[in-house]
Design a protein around this motif. Structure first.
Motif, PDB file in Angstrom:
ATOM      1  N   PRO A 280     -43.898  11.385  35.911  1.00  0.00           N
ATOM      2  CA  PRO A 280     -43.555  12.605  35.736  1.00  0.00           C
ATOM      3  C   PRO A 280     -43.031  12.320  34.317  1.00  0.00           C
ATOM      4  N   ALA A 281     -43.421  13.340  33.208  1.00  0.00           N
ATOM      5  CA  ALA A 281     -42.261  13.209  32.482  1.00  0.00           C
ATOM      6  C   ALA A 281     -41.577  14.346  32.318  1.00  0.00           C
ATOM      7  N   GLY A 282     -41.522  15.431  32.558  1.00  0.00           N
ATOM      8  CA  GLY A 282     -40.903  16.456  32.797  1.00  0.00           C
ATOM      9  C   GLY A 282     -41.086  16.925  34.845  1.00  0.00           C
ATOM     10  N   VAL A 283     -39.956  18.143  35.074  1.00  0.00           N
ATOM     11  CA  VAL A 283     -40.576  18.815  36.010  1.00  0.00           C
ATOM     12  C   VAL A 283     -40.325  20.333  35.827  1.00  0.00           C
ATOM     13  N   LEU A 284     -41.124  21.397  36.115  1.00  0.00           N
ATOM     14  CA  LEU A 284     -41.852  22.876  35.962  1.00  0.00           C
ATOM     15  C   LEU A 284     -41.140  23.214  37.627  1.00  0.00           C
ATOM     16  N   SER A 285     -40.253  24.201  37.687  1.00  0.00           N
ATOM     17  CA  SER A 285     -39.811  24.714  38.843  1.00  0.00           C
ATOM     18  C   SER A 285     -40.049  25.826  38.699  1.00  0.00           C
ATOM     19  N   VAL A 286     -40.678  26.361  39.975  1.00  0.00           N
ATOM     20  CA  VAL A 286     -41.324  27.858  40.017  1.00  0.00           C
ATOM     21  C   VAL A 286     -40.979  28.532  41.020  1.00  0.00           C
ATOM     22  N   ASP A 287     -41.854  29.968  40.985  1.00  0.00           N
ATOM     23  CA  ASP A 287     -40.172  31.183  41.892  1.00  0.00           C
ATOM     24  C   ASP A 287     -41.533  31.327  43.312  1.00  0.00           C
ATOM     25  N   ALA A 288     -41.105  31.740  44.476  1.00  0.00           N
ATOM     26  CA  ALA A 288     -41.694  31.647  45.793  1.00  0.00           C
ATOM     27  C   ALA A 288     -43.161  32.292  45.016  1.00  0.00           C
ATOM     28  N   GLY A 289     -42.971  33.300  44.514  1.00  0.00           N
ATOM     29  CA  GLY A 289     -44.674  33.520  44.609  1.00  0.00           C
ATOM     30  C   GLY A 289     -45.066  33.612  43.478  1.00  0.00           C
ATOM     31  N   CYS A 290     -45.194  31.957  42.666  1.00  0.00           N
ATOM     32  CA  CYS A 290     -45.837  31.565  42.286  1.00  0.00           C
ATOM     33  C   CYS A 290     -46.431  30.592  42.662  1.00  0.00           C
ATOM     34  N   GLU A 311     -38.084  15.902  28.327  1.00  0.00           N
ATOM     35  CA  GLU A 311     -38.475  16.659  27.473  1.00  0.00           C
ATOM     36  C   GLU A 311     -40.446  15.868  27.302  1.00  0.00           C
ATOM     37  N   PHE A 312     -41.146  17.066  26.872  1.00  0.00           N
ATOM     38  CA  PHE A 312     -42.400  16.514  27.774  1.00  0.00           C
ATOM     39  C   PHE A 312     -44.065  17.229  25.466  1.00  0.00           C
ATOM     40  N   GLY A 313     -44.586  16.635  25.654  1.00  0.00           N
ATOM     41  CA  GLY A 313     -45.492  17.644  25.200  1.00  0.00           C
ATOM     42  C   GLY A 313     -46.732  17.905  25.479  1.00  0.00           C
ATOM     43  N   ARG A 314     -47.242  19.403  25.117  1.00  0.00           N
ATOM     44  CA  ARG A 314     -48.595  19.921  25.452  1.00  0.00           C
ATOM     45  C   ARG A 314     -49.657  18.291  25.594  1.00  0.00           C
ATOM     46  N   GLY A 315     -49.807  18.695  27.362  1.00  0.00           N
ATOM     47  CA  GLY A 315     -50.806  17.849  27.735  1.00  0.00           C
ATOM     48  C   GLY A 315     -50.168  16.789  27.738  1.00  0.00           C
ATOM     49  N   ASP A 316     -48.682  16.065  28.125  1.00  0.00           N
ATOM     50  CA  ASP A 316     -48.091  15.506  29.324  1.00  0.00           C
ATOM     51  C   ASP A 316     -47.916  15.721  30.817  1.00  0.00           C
ATOM     52  N   LEU A 317     -47.835  14.724  31.933  1.00  0.00           N
ATOM     53  CA  LEU A 317     -47.640  15.049  33.067  1.00  0.00           C
ATOM     54  C   LEU A 317     -46.170  15.748  33.362  1.00  0.00           C
ATOM     55  N   VAL A 318     -46.077  16.486  34.324  1.00  0.00           N
ATOM     56  CA  VAL A 318     -44.925  17.472  34.460  1.00  0.00           C
ATOM     57  C   VAL A 318     -45.101  17.629  35.871  1.00  0.00           C
ATOM     58  N   ALA A 319     -44.499  17.486  36.721  1.00  0.00           N
ATOM     59  CA  ALA A 319     -44.251  17.676  38.448  1.00  0.00           C
ATOM     60  C   ALA A 319     -44.258  18.764  38.619  1.00  0.00           C
ATOM     61  N   LEU A 320     -44.326  20.213  39.797  1.00  0.00           N
ATOM     62  CA  LEU A 320     -43.820  21.151  39.785  1.00  0.00           C
ATOM     63  C   LEU A 320     -43.390  21.470  41.266  1.00  0.00           C
ATOM     64  N   HIS A 321     -42.404  21.905  40.833  1.00  0.00           N
ATOM     65  CA  HIS A 321     -40.930  21.859  41.945  1.00  0.00           C
ATOM     66  C   HIS A 321     -40.484  23.911  42.487  1.00  0.00           C
ATOM     67  N   GLY A 322     -40.660  23.351  43.886  1.00  0.00           N
ATOM     68  CA  GLY A 322     -40.831  25.176  44.707  1.00  0.00           C
ATOM     69  C   GLY A 322     -39.582  25.334  44.188  1.00  0.00           C
ATOM     70  N   PRO A 323     -39.126  26.942  45.476  1.00  0.00           N
ATOM     71  CA  PRO A 323     -37.220  27.341  45.026  1.00  0.00           C
ATOM     72  C   PRO A 323     -36.900  26.519  45.682  1.00  0.00           C
ATOM     73  N   GLN A 324     -36.640  26.064  46.319  1.00  0.00           N
ATOM     74  CA  GLN A 324     -35.719  24.928  47.446  1.00  0.00           C
ATOM     75  C   GLN A 324     -35.929  23.389  46.134  1.00  0.00           C
ATOM     76  N   GLU A 334     -49.672  22.670  29.457  1.00  0.00           N
ATOM     77  CA  GLU A 334     -50.109  23.316  28.494  1.00  0.00           C
ATOM     78  C   GLU A 334     -49.536  23.611  27.122  1.00  0.00           C
ATOM     79  N   TYR A 335     -47.918  23.877  27.818  1.00  0.00           N
ATOM     80  CA  TYR A 335     -47.840  23.311  26.401  1.00  0.00           C
ATOM     81  C   TYR A 335     -46.150  22.229  25.997  1.00  0.00           C
ATOM     82  N   THR A 336     -45.214  22.678  25.230  1.00  0.00           N
ATOM     83  CA  THR A 336     -44.306  21.870  25.126  1.00  0.00           C
ATOM     84  C   THR A 336     -43.497  21.922  25.992  1.00  0.00           C
ATOM     85  N   ALA A 337     -41.772  20.808  25.929  1.00  0.00           N
ATOM     86  CA  ALA A 337     -41.210  21.318  27.081  1.00  0.00           C
ATOM     87  C   ALA A 337     -40.351  22.680  26.105  1.00  0.00           C
ATOM     88  N   ALA A 338     -40.004  22.568  25.142  1.00  0.00           N
ATOM     89  CA  ALA A 338     -39.465  23.827  24.580  1.00  0.00           C
ATOM     90  C   ALA A 338     -39.955  24.806  24.970  1.00  0.00           C
TER      91      ALA A 338
END
Length: 372
Positions: A280-290, A311-324, A334-338
């Motif tokens: 993965p090119a980056g990590v997106l962390s999400v809240d409990a509701g997500c 730092e990643f571009g649109r269409g890149d692979l990202v990992a998804l992490h939870g609150p912990q 679907e978006y760049t990191a910025a």
């Protein structure tokens, strides 16, 4: 093909066999007699099953020829040089061993990018299919002569699982220097062989030790469990058996000694590819509701984002992490990191003002995401 026992591997339509360095090389020299017995087994299996081999050993063989310390793993430069020399020897070994049974061996060197990039993945898949159609046995290895720490599989266990995906194989057989997965360190008193695994859970992962027993290879039991997770998500069975003995496949399958990981998913080819990607090119962390929404099959929305790493571009692979910090899965962003940072935590009606254009339906759409 329904694989419910080790013996069923003999009847699969297409089988990937992974051979570790410690099995193929001893004290810097090839175990030619052992390889001859394995080649005879491959020849017998090919009466009903298409075979692909994923073979380690290039670095160990090359290091011996070049006289490099630590089996060629003292530095990245040593490993790359050893691999360059060793690949020639490895290809010759397999060509001779299979040629004794009038089987054509085909060398195929791949890098992480060849199976991470969708177009190159499909090209590799097409090459494997054509080689099998032509009656050859592909012998696949990571191209360690050009791979670096940042862009490599690092072990041929996970490579074997990814090759099985690309080839549309039914099963993977990992020939190792242990009988299979034990419920604890097999050197401990009372350690028990786990004969069958239905889903690689955190409890199963906890059973894994660290390094390979021989010190020659780069994959220990943890790497094999990671390979099993890749395989099971793609609907592919995977088995770990002891390959140290002569004619190791028949010995393990006849006795039923090993660990069989049953397939857990029948995902689409695209989702199986996504689930098997390793970088993965980056990590997106999400809240409990997500997290709760994801459990119901929803997409990742900006309102649920709590942090963005990398730092990643649109269409890149990202990992998804939870609150912990727990890993939830991965997908195509679907978006760049910025842009993700700009809309962090914002609802749809707030995103337009922040972005200057109408927001997309999701940050990571459920159709382009796989859960862990």
């Amino acid at each position: 093909m329904d694989v419910a026992a080790l013996s069923d591997l003999r009847n699969t339509r297409r089988l990937v066999i992974k051979v570790g360095s410690a099995l193929l090389v001893q004290d810097g020299a090839p175990r030619a007699e052992w390889l001859a017995t394995l080649a005879a087994e491959i020849a017998e299996l090919r009466r009903s099953t298409e075979i692909i081999v994923v073979s380690s050993g290039a670095i160990a063989l090359g290091a011996a020829k070049l006289g490099l310390a630590r089996g060629g793993r003292g530095s990245l430069a040593d490993a790359q040089a050893a691999a360059s020399v060793g690949q020639v020897e490895l290809a010759r070994l397999w060509a001779d061993a299979l040629g004794a049974h009038t089987i054509t061996a085909a060398q195929m060197l791949v890098t992480l990018g060849d199976l991470e990039d969708r177009r190159r993945y499909l090209n590799a898949s097409a090459t494997l299919a054509r080689l099998l159609e032509a009656g050859a046995v592909p012998v696949v290895n990571e191209n360690d002569s050009v791979a670096t720490e940042e862009i490599r599989f690092g072990d041929n266990d996970r490579l074997a699982a990814r090759v099985a995906q690309a080839a549309g194989a039914d099963a993977v057989l990992l020939l190792s220097d242990v009988d299979g997965l034990y419920d604890r360190d097999p050197r401990e008193a009372g350690a028990t062989l786990v004969e069958q695994v239905t889903g690689v859970t955190p409890e199963i992962i906890a059973m894994a030790g660290g390094e390979s027993a021989s010190g020659l290879g780069s994959g220990g039991m943890l790497a094999k469990l990671q390979a099993a997770r890749i395989a099971e998500r793609a609907g592919i069975a995977l088995a770990i058996v002891n390959g140290t003995h002569a004619a190791p496949i028949g010995r393990a399958l006849d006795a039923g000694v090993g660990t069989l990981f049953l397939p857990q998913s029948d995902a689409s080819a695209r989702k199986a590819w996504l689930g098997g990607r390793l970088a993965p090119a980056g990590v997106l962390s999400v809240d409990a509701g997500c997290v709760a929404a994801l459990d119901r099959g929803a997409s990742v929305l900006a309102a649920g984002l709590t942090a963005v790493e990398g730092e990643f571009g649109r269409g890149d692979l990202v990992a998804l992490h939870g609150p912990q910090g727990e890993r939830l899965g991965q997908g195509l962003c679907e978006y760049t990191a910025a842009e993700c940072r700009a809309i962090l935590g914002l609802r749809e009606e707030q995103q337009l003002a922040q972005l200057g254009y109408a927001p997309r339906a999701a940050v990571v759409h459920r159709d382009h995401m796989v859960r862990t």
